[in-house]
Write a protein that holds these residues in place. Structure first.
Motif, PDB file in Angstrom:
ATOM      1  N   VAL A 176      79.287  70.515 -20.989  1.00 50.68           N
ATOM      2  CA  VAL A 176      78.301  71.019 -20.024  1.00 50.68           C
ATOM      3  C   VAL A 176      78.885  70.929 -18.614  1.00 50.68           C
ATOM      4  O   VAL A 176      78.844  71.894 -17.845  1.00 50.68           O
ATOM      5  CB  VAL A 176      76.980  70.227 -20.128  1.00 50.68           C
ATOM      6  CG1 VAL A 176      75.999  70.662 -19.039  1.00 50.68           C
ATOM      7  CG2 VAL A 176      76.364  70.382 -21.512  1.00 50.68           C
ATOM      8  N   PHE A 177      79.442  69.776 -18.287  1.00 46.05           N
ATOM      9  CA  PHE A 177      80.071  69.591 -16.978  1.00 46.05           C
ATOM     10  C   PHE A 177      81.302  70.492 -16.847  1.00 46.05           C
ATOM     11  O   PHE A 177      81.557  71.047 -15.781  1.00 46.05           O
ATOM     12  CB  PHE A 177      80.485  68.132 -16.791  1.00 46.05           C
ATOM     13  CG  PHE A 177      79.347  67.205 -16.500  1.00 46.05           C
ATOM     14  CD1 PHE A 177      78.979  66.929 -15.192  1.00 46.05           C
ATOM     15  CD2 PHE A 177      78.645  66.606 -17.534  1.00 46.05           C
ATOM     16  CE1 PHE A 177      77.927  66.061 -14.917  1.00 46.05           C
ATOM     17  CE2 PHE A 177      77.599  65.737 -17.268  1.00 46.05           C
ATOM     18  CZ  PHE A 177      77.235  65.466 -15.966  1.00 46.05           C
ATOM     19  N   ALA A 178      82.074  70.622 -17.928  1.00 46.41           N
ATOM     20  CA  ALA A 178      83.310  71.409 -17.876  1.00 46.41           C
ATOM     21  C   ALA A 178      83.028  72.868 -17.561  1.00 46.41           C
ATOM     22  O   ALA A 178      83.769  73.494 -16.789  1.00 46.41           O
ATOM     23  CB  ALA A 178      84.070  71.281 -19.186  1.00 46.41           C
ATOM     24  N   ASN A 179      81.984  73.422 -18.144  1.00 43.58           N
ATOM     25  CA  ASN A 179      81.633  74.825 -17.858  1.00 43.58           C
ATOM     26  C   ASN A 179      81.268  75.007 -16.391  1.00 43.58           C
ATOM     27  O   ASN A 179      81.699  75.960 -15.737  1.00 43.58           O
ATOM     28  CB  ASN A 179      80.489  75.278 -18.766  1.00 43.58           C
ATOM     29  CG  ASN A 179      80.905  75.388 -20.214  1.00 43.58           C
ATOM     30  OD1 ASN A 179      82.088  75.531 -20.533  1.00 43.58           O
ATOM     31  ND2 ASN A 179      79.946  75.302 -21.117  1.00 43.58           N
ATOM     32  N   ALA A 180      80.474  74.090 -15.860  1.00 44.01           N
ATOM     33  CA  ALA A 180      80.105  74.162 -14.438  1.00 44.01           C
ATOM     34  C   ALA A 180      81.325  73.946 -13.546  1.00 44.01           C
ATOM     35  O   ALA A 180      81.466  74.588 -12.489  1.00 44.01           O
ATOM     36  CB  ALA A 180      79.030  73.123 -14.139  1.00 44.01           C
ATOM     37  N   TYR A 181      82.225  73.075 -13.986  1.00 48.55           N
ATOM     38  CA  TYR A 181      83.423  72.768 -13.204  1.00 48.55           C
ATOM     39  C   TYR A 181      84.326  73.994 -13.059  1.00 48.55           C
ATOM     40  O   TYR A 181      84.819  74.268 -11.954  1.00 48.55           O
ATOM     41  CB  TYR A 181      84.174  71.611 -13.874  1.00 48.55           C
ATOM     42  CG  TYR A 181      85.348  71.085 -13.098  1.00 48.55           C
ATOM     43  CD1 TYR A 181      85.186  70.477 -11.866  1.00 48.55           C
ATOM     44  CD2 TYR A 181      86.634  71.155 -13.623  1.00 48.55           C
ATOM     45  CE1 TYR A 181      86.267  69.960 -11.166  1.00 48.55           C
ATOM     46  CE2 TYR A 181      87.717  70.639 -12.932  1.00 48.55           C
ATOM     47  CZ  TYR A 181      87.523  70.046 -11.702  1.00 48.55           C
ATOM     48  OH  TYR A 181      88.590  69.544 -11.011  1.00 48.55           O
ATOM     49  N   VAL A 182      84.518  74.724 -14.115  1.00 52.02           N
ATOM     50  CA  VAL A 182      85.346  75.934 -14.055  1.00 52.02           C
ATOM     51  C   VAL A 182      84.743  76.933 -13.067  1.00 52.02           C
ATOM     52  O   VAL A 182      85.456  77.539 -12.266  1.00 52.02           O
ATOM     53  CB  VAL A 182      85.505  76.549 -15.462  1.00 52.02           C
ATOM     54  CG1 VAL A 182      86.096  77.941 -15.402  1.00 52.02           C
ATOM     55  CG2 VAL A 182      86.355  75.648 -16.333  1.00 52.02           C
ATOM     56  N   ARG A 183      83.426  77.070 -13.104  1.00 51.06           N
ATOM     57  CA  ARG A 183      82.767  77.983 -12.156  1.00 51.06           C
ATOM     58  C   ARG A 183      82.925  77.480 -10.719  1.00 51.06           C
ATOM     59  O   ARG A 183      83.153  78.264  -9.804  1.00 51.06           O
ATOM     60  CB  ARG A 183      81.297  78.165 -12.516  1.00 51.06           C
ATOM     61  CG  ARG A 183      81.080  78.984 -13.781  1.00 51.06           C
ATOM     62  CD  ARG A 183      79.627  79.399 -13.989  1.00 51.06           C
ATOM     63  NE  ARG A 183      78.676  78.297 -13.983  1.00 51.06           N
ATOM     64  CZ  ARG A 183      78.379  77.544 -15.031  1.00 51.06           C
ATOM     65  NH1 ARG A 183      78.961  77.767 -16.192  1.00 51.06           N
ATOM     66  NH2 ARG A 183      77.478  76.588 -14.922  1.00 51.06           N
ATOM     67  N   ALA A 184      82.814  76.170 -10.531  1.00 51.53           N
ATOM     68  CA  ALA A 184      82.953  75.607  -9.179  1.00 51.53           C
ATOM     69  C   ALA A 184      84.370  75.799  -8.657  1.00 51.53           C
ATOM     70  O   ALA A 184      84.558  76.137  -7.481  1.00 51.53           O
ATOM     71  CB  ALA A 184      82.577  74.129  -9.189  1.00 51.53           C
ATOM     72  N   LEU A 185      85.367  75.610  -9.503  1.00 51.44           N
ATOM     73  CA  LEU A 185      86.750  75.833  -9.070  1.00 51.44           C
ATOM     74  C   LEU A 185      86.962  77.294  -8.679  1.00 51.44           C
ATOM     75  O   LEU A 185      87.628  77.580  -7.686  1.00 51.44           O
ATOM     76  CB  LEU A 185      87.724  75.446 -10.183  1.00 51.44           C
ATOM     77  CG  LEU A 185      87.903  73.958 -10.455  1.00 51.44           C
ATOM     78  CD1 LEU A 185      88.776  73.755 -11.698  1.00 51.44           C
ATOM     79  CD2 LEU A 185      88.510  73.249  -9.259  1.00 51.44           C
ATOM     80  N   ALA A 186      86.390  78.192  -9.458  1.00 50.54           N
ATOM     81  CA  ALA A 186      86.549  79.627  -9.182  1.00 50.54           C
ATOM     82  C   ALA A 186      85.908  80.022  -7.863  1.00 50.54           C
ATOM     83  O   ALA A 186      86.396  80.920  -7.180  1.00 50.54           O
ATOM     84  CB  ALA A 186      85.967  80.450 -10.329  1.00 50.54           C
ATOM     85  N   SER A 187      84.833  79.343  -7.497  1.00 49.58           N
ATOM     86  CA  SER A 187      84.141  79.696  -6.253  1.00 49.58           C
ATOM     87  C   SER A 187      84.847  79.141  -5.022  1.00 49.58           C
ATOM     88  O   SER A 187      84.567  79.570  -3.904  1.00 49.58           O
ATOM     89  CB  SER A 187      82.692  79.204  -6.289  1.00 49.58           C
ATOM     90  OG  SER A 187      82.644  77.796  -6.131  1.00 49.58           O
ATOM     91  N   GLY A 188      85.730  78.145  -5.235  1.00 54.46           N
ATOM     92  CA  GLY A 188      86.511  77.608  -4.128  1.00 54.46           C
ATOM     93  C   GLY A 188      85.757  76.692  -3.194  1.00 54.46           C
ATOM     94  O   GLY A 188      86.297  76.260  -2.181  1.00 54.46           O
ATOM     95  N   GLY A 189      84.528  76.358  -3.516  1.00 58.25           N
ATOM     96  CA  GLY A 189      83.745  75.482  -2.647  1.00 58.25           C
ATOM     97  C   GLY A 189      83.969  74.015  -2.971  1.00 58.25           C
ATOM     98  O   GLY A 189      84.856  73.647  -3.741  1.00 58.25           O
ATOM     99  N   SER A 190      83.132  73.187  -2.374  1.00 55.24           N
ATOM    100  CA  SER A 190      83.246  71.740  -2.580  1.00 55.24           C
ATOM    101  C   SER A 190      82.566  71.292  -3.866  1.00 55.24           C
ATOM    102  O   SER A 190      82.580  70.111  -4.195  1.00 55.24           O
ATOM    103  CB  SER A 190      82.637  70.995  -1.390  1.00 55.24           C
ATOM    104  OG  SER A 190      81.254  71.300  -1.315  1.00 55.24           O
ATOM    105  N   GLY A 191      81.996  72.217  -4.592  1.00 57.13           N
ATOM    106  CA  GLY A 191      81.269  71.877  -5.812  1.00 57.13           C
ATOM    107  C   GLY A 191      82.119  71.181  -6.851  1.00 57.13           C
ATOM    108  O   GLY A 191      81.617  70.337  -7.602  1.00 57.13           O
ATOM    109  N   ALA A 192      83.398  71.495  -6.911  1.00 58.82           N
ATOM    110  CA  ALA A 192      84.260  70.875  -7.918  1.00 58.82           C
ATOM    111  C   ALA A 192      84.379  69.371  -7.683  1.00 58.82           C
ATOM    112  O   ALA A 192      84.306  68.584  -8.636  1.00 58.82           O
ATOM    113  CB  ALA A 192      85.639  71.533  -7.915  1.00 58.82           C
ATOM    114  N   ALA A 193      84.538  68.959  -6.447  1.00 61.50           N
ATOM    115  CA  ALA A 193      84.644  67.530  -6.141  1.00 61.50           C
ATOM    116  C   ALA A 193      83.341  66.812  -6.472  1.00 61.50           C
ATOM    117  O   ALA A 193      83.347  65.703  -7.012  1.00 61.50           O
ATOM    118  CB  ALA A 193      85.011  67.324  -4.668  1.00 61.50           C
ATOM    119  N   ILE A 194      82.231  67.448  -6.173  1.00 63.06           N
ATOM    120  CA  ILE A 194      80.923  66.862  -6.485  1.00 63.06           C
ATOM    121  C   ILE A 194      80.763  66.727  -7.996  1.00 63.06           C
ATOM    122  O   ILE A 194      80.322  65.685  -8.493  1.00 63.06           O
ATOM    123  CB  ILE A 194      79.783  67.710  -5.875  1.00 63.06           C
ATOM    124  CG1 ILE A 194      79.848  67.641  -4.346  1.00 63.06           C
ATOM    125  CG2 ILE A 194      78.423  67.265  -6.401  1.00 63.06           C
ATOM    126  CD1 ILE A 194      78.990  68.664  -3.635  1.00 63.06           C
TER     127      ILE A 194
END
Length: 188
Positions: free
Chosen positions: A101-119
């Protein structure tokens, strides 16, 4: 399927680790026939068996996709017999943090380039710490003692990026890392 999948499996074996079967296409036993599941096991085994050291002294391990072991007692029994006849032990998992669940959101966050991946990394590690503590406590309550644990982790970018911190969670709790065979020796 990874383009370098066979090389990764060979490197895994060279480093002294074991391989197990998770079926060929990760099909759900609860919606498959026993024969279809048997074919999935055989196809999965064909991928890794030739890579294993010979002679083999350890059992083969299989973890059911979705941890589904059959929706009826009859199917469960038929699959248990099939696996025993093929030399398999079922690989249990006692800690499941729903990393996918986290991994799917993480891939999207990395693709968006925002700070979401660190969070997401931080939240995933905090969640995993709580999950580890929950299952350790549950096992103490059910079995009245410390037990061996096997954590389910998927190969994904998130786990690759936080693996050192993830392992540190176990070290902080004074876990000792053992083989699956040793963990399975615990009757719990």
């Amino acid at each position: 399927a990874l383009p370098n999948g066979r090389e990764l499996l060979e490197a895994w074996i060279r480093r002294g680790h074991d391989l197990g079967n998770h079926t060929y296409t990760h099909g759900d036993l609860n919606v498959q026939t026993v024969d279809a599941f048997a074919a999935e096991v055989a196809r999965g085994e064909a991928v890794f068996r030739a890579l294993l050291p010979s002679p083999r002294t350890l059992p083969l391990y299989l973890r059911f996709p979705f941890n589904h072991t059959g929706e009826t007692a009859e199917k469960h029994a038929a699959v248990a017999k099939l696996l025993a006849n093929r030399g398999y032990d079922v690989a249990v998992c006692t800690i499941d943090n729903s990393d996918y669940v986290f991994a799917n959101a993480y891939v999207r966050a990395l693709a968006s380039g925002g700070s979401g991946a660190a969070i997401l990394r931080a939240e995933y590690l905090a969640h995993t710490a709580k999950i580890i503590d929950y299952y350790v406590g549950l096992h103490r309550q059910v079995f009245g003692r410390e037990t061996a644990h096997v954590m389910l982790l998927h190969v994904n970018r998130l786990n690759a990026d936080v693996l050192d911190a993830l392992l540190a969670l176990f070290e902080e709790r004074q876990f000792r890392f053992v083989s699956l065979q040793e963990a399975h020796a615990d009757p719990a």
